[in-house]
Motif scaffolding. Structure first.
Motif, mmCIF file in Angstrom:
data_model
loop_
_atom_site.group_PDB
_atom_site.id
_atom_site.type_symbol
_atom_site.label_atom_id
_atom_site.label_comp_id
_atom_site.label_asym_id
_atom_site.label_seq_id
_atom_site.Cartn_x
_atom_site.Cartn_y
_atom_site.Cartn_z
ATOM 1 N N VAL A 14 6.659 -4.531 -3.498
ATOM 2 C CA VAL A 14 7.391 -4.520 -2.234
ATOM 3 C C VAL A 14 6.468 -3.984 -1.146
ATOM 4 O O VAL A 14 5.898 -2.890 -1.286
ATOM 5 C CB VAL A 14 8.659 -3.647 -2.340
ATOM 6 N N CYS A 15 6.282 -4.742 -0.082
ATOM 7 C CA CYS A 15 5.339 -4.380 0.995
ATOM 8 C C CYS A 15 3.951 -4.089 0.437
ATOM 9 O O CYS A 15 3.213 -3.239 0.965
ATOM 10 C CB CYS A 15 5.847 -3.176 1.790
ATOM 11 N N ASN A 16 3.585 -4.796 -0.621
ATOM 12 C CA ASN A 16 2.312 -4.542 -1.291
ATOM 13 C C ASN A 16 1.885 -5.826 -1.988
ATOM 14 O O ASN A 16 2.312 -6.100 -3.106
ATOM 15 C CB ASN A 16 2.467 -3.398 -2.304
ATOM 16 N N GLN A 17 1.065 -6.618 -1.320
ATOM 17 C CA GLN A 17 0.686 -7.929 -1.821
ATOM 18 C C GLN A 17 -0.358 -7.797 -2.905
ATOM 19 O O GLN A 17 -1.526 -7.554 -2.651
ATOM 20 C CB GLN A 17 0.163 -8.794 -0.676
ATOM 21 N N VAL A 18 0.090 -7.982 -4.157
ATOM 22 C CA VAL A 18 -0.799 -7.867 -5.308
ATOM 23 C C VAL A 18 -0.864 -9.185 -6.068
ATOM 24 O O VAL A 18 -1.931 -9.697 -6.384
ATOM 25 C CB VAL A 18 -0.351 -6.737 -6.253
ATOM 26 N N GLY A 19 0.299 -9.748 -6.383
ATOM 27 C CA GLY A 19 0.331 -10.961 -7.197
ATOM 28 C C GLY A 19 1.585 -11.766 -6.957
ATOM 29 O O GLY A 19 2.208 -11.715 -5.892
ATOM 30 N N GLY A 20 1.985 -12.486 -8.004
ATOM 31 C CA GLY A 20 3.089 -13.434 -7.893
ATOM 32 C C GLY A 20 4.435 -12.810 -7.624
ATOM 33 O O GLY A 20 5.302 -13.442 -7.004
ATOM 34 N N ILE A 21 4.660 -11.573 -8.055
ATOM 35 C CA ILE A 21 5.973 -10.955 -7.850
ATOM 36 C C ILE A 21 6.242 -10.763 -6.364
ATOM 37 O O ILE A 21 7.375 -10.922 -5.896
ATOM 38 C CB ILE A 21 6.067 -9.620 -8.614
ATOM 39 N N CYS A 22 5.206 -10.434 -5.611
ATOM 40 C CA CYS A 22 5.370 -10.309 -4.158
ATOM 41 C C CYS A 22 5.873 -11.628 -3.573
ATOM 42 O O CYS A 22 6.761 -11.646 -2.714
ATOM 43 C CB CYS A 22 4.051 -9.912 -3.510
ATOM 44 N N ALA A 23 5.332 -12.753 -4.058
ATOM 45 C CA ALA A 23 5.779 -14.063 -3.579
ATOM 46 C C ALA A 23 7.223 -14.326 -3.970
ATOM 47 O O ALA A 23 7.999 -14.892 -3.190
ATOM 48 C CB ALA A 23 4.868 -15.161 -4.127
ATOM 49 N N VAL A 24 7.618 -13.928 -5.174
ATOM 50 C CA VAL A 24 9.008 -14.095 -5.611
ATOM 51 C C VAL A 24 9.955 -13.396 -4.642
ATOM 52 O O VAL A 24 10.929 -13.970 -4.156
ATOM 53 C CB VAL A 24 9.222 -13.528 -7.032
ATOM 54 N N LEU A 25 9.662 -12.142 -4.356
ATOM 55 C CA LEU A 25 10.540 -11.343 -3.499
ATOM 56 C C LEU A 25 10.511 -11.844 -2.061
ATOM 57 O O LEU A 25 11.555 -11.963 -1.411
ATOM 58 C CB LEU A 25 10.117 -9.874 -3.550
ATOM 59 N N ARG A 50 -1.968 0.477 3.742
ATOM 60 C CA ARG A 50 -1.842 -0.747 2.942
ATOM 61 C C ARG A 50 -0.429 -1.298 3.020
ATOM 62 O O ARG A 50 -0.222 -2.514 3.135
ATOM 63 C CB ARG A 50 -2.220 -0.449 1.492
ATOM 64 N N SER A 51 0.569 -0.435 2.979
ATOM 65 C CA SER A 51 1.965 -0.863 3.116
ATOM 66 C C SER A 51 2.290 -1.237 4.551
ATOM 67 O O SER A 51 3.083 -2.161 4.800
ATOM 68 C CB SER A 51 2.910 0.257 2.657
ATOM 69 N N ASP A 52 1.715 -0.539 5.497
ATOM 70 C CA ASP A 52 2.061 -0.735 6.905
ATOM 71 C C ASP A 52 1.654 -2.105 7.440
ATOM 72 O O ASP A 52 2.114 -2.509 8.515
ATOM 73 C CB ASP A 52 1.413 0.360 7.762
ATOM 74 N N GLN A 53 0.800 -2.841 6.715
ATOM 75 C CA GLN A 53 0.490 -4.212 7.110
ATOM 76 C C GLN A 53 1.741 -5.085 7.087
ATOM 77 O O GLN A 53 1.832 -6.068 7.816
ATOM 78 C CB GLN A 53 -0.532 -4.830 6.147
ATOM 79 N N PHE A 54 2.702 -4.708 6.242
ATOM 80 C CA PHE A 54 3.880 -5.546 6.024
ATOM 81 C C PHE A 54 5.192 -4.853 6.387
ATOM 82 O O PHE A 54 6.266 -5.408 6.176
ATOM 83 C CB PHE A 54 3.953 -5.965 4.544
ATOM 84 N N PHE A 55 5.117 -3.642 6.927
ATOM 85 C CA PHE A 55 6.308 -2.801 7.093
ATOM 86 C C PHE A 55 6.385 -2.270 8.521
ATOM 87 O O PHE A 55 5.365 -1.888 9.101
ATOM 88 C CB PHE A 55 6.218 -1.631 6.096
ATOM 89 N N ARG A 56 7.595 -2.289 9.088
ATOM 90 C CA ARG A 56 7.828 -1.690 10.404
ATOM 91 C C ARG A 56 8.938 -0.654 10.277
ATOM 92 O O ARG A 56 10.088 -0.990 9.964
ATOM 93 C CB ARG A 56 8.228 -2.757 11.426
ATOM 94 N N GLU A 57 8.589 0.604 10.521
ATOM 95 C CA GLU A 57 9.567 1.676 10.353
ATOM 96 C C GLU A 57 10.623 1.618 11.450
ATOM 97 O O GLU A 57 10.332 1.330 12.614
ATOM 98 C CB GLU A 57 8.873 3.037 10.387
ATOM 99 N N ASP A 58 11.866 1.873 11.066
ATOM 100 C CA ASP A 58 12.986 1.931 12.005
ATOM 101 C C ASP A 58 13.971 2.965 11.474
ATOM 102 O O ASP A 58 14.756 2.696 10.566
ATOM 103 C CB ASP A 58 13.665 0.562 12.130
#
Length: 501
Positions: A14-25, A50-58
């Motif tokens: 989650v918010c961490n592009q590693v492999g196929g599971i990220c694509a599933v989610l 690393r997470s903040d590339q994909f995450f915006r805090e609110d």
């Protein structure tokens, strides 16, 4: 269907592009937001930048929740923009031994043999369990019970299930193994997984391959979950043999068309990708004749660095055979899009070349500086001759981008595609070509691959375009609007089983 009020979903990706599971989610999130608007909460590790590339805090999101100091709440920057909770687990290190004793006493988890990423995964899973328990309490209004399903992916989240089963029994649970750790290890260590499949004992092989702790966590998570799932029928049989529980539901991996450009945008993106690929090849090869993006041919393989499991070794051998056969005037460039810092050199002849791109293609690498999808679209064909592939997102992604692809009968996607096409998946002109792979036909497979590539690359532009359309037609059958019904079934099974326990 016995649907939940809330879905808490957790994965290391989650918010961490590693492999196929990220694509599933990521590809599924828009569908989930439509069906359960803002009642889907993804939990992942807080990895800082690393997470903040994909995450915006609110901080306004989930405003009724008195959030613990180790979590950040915001939105995952993917289609649907679902709610995401990033969990920092560092505070648990002083309690590690105590947590491992607790897991042994309550669930029989053998953490004593832990090494590598096991400790991080266990602490992450436990911390997520605490955060979920806290959020569940905040969502509960008076005496009215909130029907929540927690969906945990892979052994890295096993301690989330253990925590909830022991300390928050009001929550129903689903555990998905996308590939059993011990099955992947058997295959990756060069052992014949398929010829002796029914003779393998998971516990015995875990001891032999130094996988005791990871296997123990995965096996016990599968045992205690209200609903146990996996991604394909071949992996379901693997789970039954090695984890000793047959999955309740198979959840095939889908895709979403939002990721694929359309019309003129598709053409423009493909042309730009080919220009960049030609430029990259020129930088790596220093050829006397430049690569021509309109005339020359580009093929490729991508994925994790698993030489045997992903078929990278077979691909390179097939390219070498292709070099002996190739009699066209055009040049052929085979791209190996695999993160690998210490990549080997590879010989090439006058017209067939291999280019290693040893980076994650996230748009920020030092060589291509484009995302994987923005690069994939420029290839003429892809090859994924996998030995161990529970589903196979890479050939599915390729087909979605109208790039004809080769996979094998040992891939879940390959078996699904062969059934869909009623066995007519023999050539790249079918869009998806599914080749038979066994424990003993490696040389035959290499020759078949070389021959198929040679024949396909000699086709006319119109024939290749027709193959691309055939590939896209297969991919459209995997859209989440077709596959998400299996998730609804899993939610129903989990809620029903949980209410009966």
């Amino acid at each position: 269907m016995n649907n939940p009020d809330y879905i808490f979903e957790t994965s290391w990706e989650v918010c961490n592009q590693v492999g196929g599971i990220c694509a599933v989610l990521a590809t599924r999130s828009a569908t989930m937001q439509t069906l359960f608007p803002d009642h889907v909460v993804f939990f992942g590790p807080d990895l800082g930048e690393r997470s903040d590339q994909f995450f915006r805090e609110d901080k306004r999101i989930l405003g009724r929740w008195q959030k613990p100091g180790n979590v950040r709440v915001g939105r995952w920057q993917i289609p649907g923009n679902p709610i995401a909770v990033l969990v920092n687990y560092q505070y648990l290190w002083p309690q590690k031994d105590e947590i491992y004793s607790w897991a042994w006493n309550h669930f029989g988890v053998q953490s004593h043999a832990a090494y590598g990423d096991y400790d991080d995964s266990a602490m992450f899973g436990y911390a997520v369990g605490e955060a979920m328990n806290s959020l569940q309490a905040a969502l509960t209004k008076g005496d009215k019970k909130i029907k929540t399903v927690v969906h945990a992916h892979e052994w890295q989240t096993a301690f989330t299930l253990f925590y909830l089963k022991n300390r928050c029994p009001d929550i129903a649970t689903i555990f998905t193994t996308h590939a059993t750790g011990i099955g992947r290890s058997i295959a990756g260590n060069g052992k014949p997984l398929y010829d002796y499949f029914t003779a393998y004992n998971g516990d015995q092989m875990a001891s032999e391959l130094n996988m005791v702790s990871k296997h123990s966590a995965e096996k016990n998570a599968a045992r205690v979950a209200d609903c146990f799932t996996t991604v394909s029928e071949p992996t379901a049989r693997e789970c039954e043999q090695l984890l000793e529980r047959r999955p309740d539901v198979v959840l095939p991996n889908g895709f979403e068309q939002d990721f694929v450009p359309k019309g003129k945008a598709f053409t423009a993106c493909r042309q730009e990708a080919r220009r960049v690929l030609a430029e990259v090849a020129g930088k790596r090869l220093h050829l006397s004749r430049p690569i021509d993006p309109e005339r020359d041919h580009f093929i490729g393989i991508a994925g994790r660095l698993e030489w045997r499991n992903k078929g990278i070794d077979v691909f390179l051998d097939a390219v070498e055979r292709l070099a002996y056969r190739w009699n066209g005037d055009e040049q052929v460039v085979a791209f190996v899009l695999v993160p690998y810092l210490d990549h080997p050199s590879f010989s090439h002849n006058e017209r067939v070349h291999v280019v290693f791109v040893p980076y994650y293609l996230d748009g920020h690498d030092p060589l291509v500086q484009r995302t994987y999808y923005d690069t994939l679209i420029g290839l003429d064909a892809t090859v994924f001759p996998s030995y161990y592939e529970p589903w196979g997102y890479t050939p599915l992604e390729s087909a979605a981008f109208s790039v004809p692809t080769i996979t094998t009968t040992l891939s879940g996607f390959g078996q699904w595609a062969k059934t869909l096409l009623k066995g007519k998946a023999d050539h790249l002109t079918d869009g998806v070509c599914v080749m038979t792979r066994t424990d003993s036909n490696g040389l035959e497979l290499i020759e078949q691959l070389a021959g198929e590539l040679n024949d396909y690359l000699h086709l006319s532009a119109d024939e290749k375009a027709a193959a691309g359309k055939a590939a896209a037609a297969v991919a459209k059958k995997t859209l989440w609007k077709h596959f998400f019904k299996h998730y609804l079934e899993a939610y129903s099974v989990a809620n029903t089983r949980h209410s009966q326990s």
